[in-house]
Design an enzyme around this catalytic site. Sequence first.
Site, PDB file in Angstrom:
ATOM      1  N   CYS A  75       1.025  -1.266  -0.348  1.00 16.49           N
ATOM      2  CA  CYS A  75       0.036  -0.375   0.283  1.00 16.49           C
ATOM      3  C   CYS A  75       1.047   1.123   0.248  1.00 16.49           C
ATOM      4  O   CYS A  75       1.735   1.294   0.251  1.00 16.49           O
ATOM      5  CB  CYS A  75      -1.000  -0.251   0.823  1.00 16.49           C
ATOM      6  SG  CYS A  75      -2.102   1.643   1.238  1.00 16.49           S
ATOM      7  N   TYR A 122      -7.197   6.756   6.266  1.00 17.71           N
ATOM      8  CA  TYR A 122      -8.860   6.069   6.747  1.00 17.71           C
ATOM      9  C   TYR A 122      -9.682   5.806   7.671  1.00 17.71           C
ATOM     10  O   TYR A 122     -10.955   5.277   8.435  1.00 17.71           O
ATOM     11  CB  TYR A 122      -8.669   4.584   6.260  1.00 17.71           C
ATOM     12  CG  TYR A 122      -8.050   4.597   4.355  1.00 17.71           C
ATOM     13  CD1 TYR A 122      -9.027   4.066   3.817  1.00 17.71           C
ATOM     14  CD2 TYR A 122      -7.020   4.822   4.157  1.00 17.71           C
ATOM     15  CE1 TYR A 122      -8.925   4.598   2.457  1.00 17.71           C
ATOM     16  CE2 TYR A 122      -6.819   5.049   2.575  1.00 17.71           C
ATOM     17  CZ  TYR A 122      -7.706   4.444   2.117  1.00 17.71           C
ATOM     18  OH  TYR A 122      -7.573   4.563   0.870  1.00 17.71           O
TER      19      TYR A 122
END
Length: 436
Positions: free
Chosen positions: A173, A254
Amino acid sequence: MKDTRGLKIAVIGGGSSYTPELVEGLINGYGEMPIAEIWLVDIEAGKRKLDIVGNLAKRMVHKAGLPIQVHLTLNRREAIKDADFVSTQMRVGMLEARKLDEHIPIQHGVIGQETTGPGGMFKALRTIPVILDICRDIEELAPHAWMLNFTNPAGMITEAVQKYSRVRTIGLCNSPINFKKSLAAAYHVPEEKVLPEFVGINHLHWVTSALVNGKEVLSELLAGEGGEYTASNVPTFGWDPEFLQSLAAVPTYYLKYFYMQNEMFAEMKESLRQNGTRADIVSRVEKELFELYEDETLEEKPKQLEQRGGAYYSEAAVRLMQSLYLGRNDIQTLNVANGGIYNFLPEDASIEVNCVVTSGGPIPLVPGHVPPHIKGLLHAVKTYESLTIEAAVTGNRELALQALVHHPLVPSVSTAKILLDEMLEAHRHYLPNFFA
């Protein structure tokens, strides 16, 4: 892994708008990792984009003057055969499916996001069977290859591959590398002088320690002295200072979907009313990008690609490839099997943690401290993820319902049932396991 022959790299989802970013990274890293072949592979529906992106990739390699052959193909097995690295960056159902993942939950009062909540669940349900099918090809045709998975939701995809295949896979990621660069920039030091410690799973991690020149600066970051860290695909809202101090960790952006659910949902609902969700914005950005890519005089990654999100994606990918190839033993933040690192999660769960990258693969490092309040949310979301993976493999609607009900962003059983029925029907074409 290092040898004298050139390397073969297969890119699954080669028609992606991200591909020029990856190709640029491979070109820049050529001196340390001699690449002979780059194979860009896509499906028939993506052929036009593959041709456009592939021809740009060829022009980029030609401009760099490197002896790399760029191949474009719809034959996945041809691309995978004898590959050293297989990079996955695919979207089953393309952006139209992402729009449904984002729009439908919002219409029922729930966060609509491509990797979190119901949207992330359905992206996983569509993607996991396809990824596992690709893995069967890798097992047969390139059993020694490393599969580097960028496909979201990266943690669930990586965990599914680790559970249901023999492929050597690592999830990746760009969020950790973004944080590391932000930290280095905030303190005006080279990137190698900072070492943040990440605790969690993909898109649900916290920084519980941050060393700059060997000095702990976490308290300064929590006081707001390091600036706020966010991303282009997540709305910007400031964290509550008192909350951050009590959290004793820097949360990934997030986590705003969990800690600031009301504010994030209100922004999403208004965005859907005015301009559409992130999927609609990305559709417009991609249309402009491919118009640029078609220009036969273009020989480099255009600046406009930065609007797409995914900053430093290629740097993270190439850095990992080089470390595996050269055995650098450097520290990178990766998605790997838990293996007992967190005793409150299953051993086969995928976690996102700092690892020493050797030629034999990544070795996860045990975090110094995991606060109890972090453990609770991690356990809840990992339970949802494990149920989702099993539902994707089996096509079991009951498991899918349990996964959705137990996600912290889904408010009730009745809402979960409505979402499940509507989204299963909306994605019927890509969910054959559920409609056999």
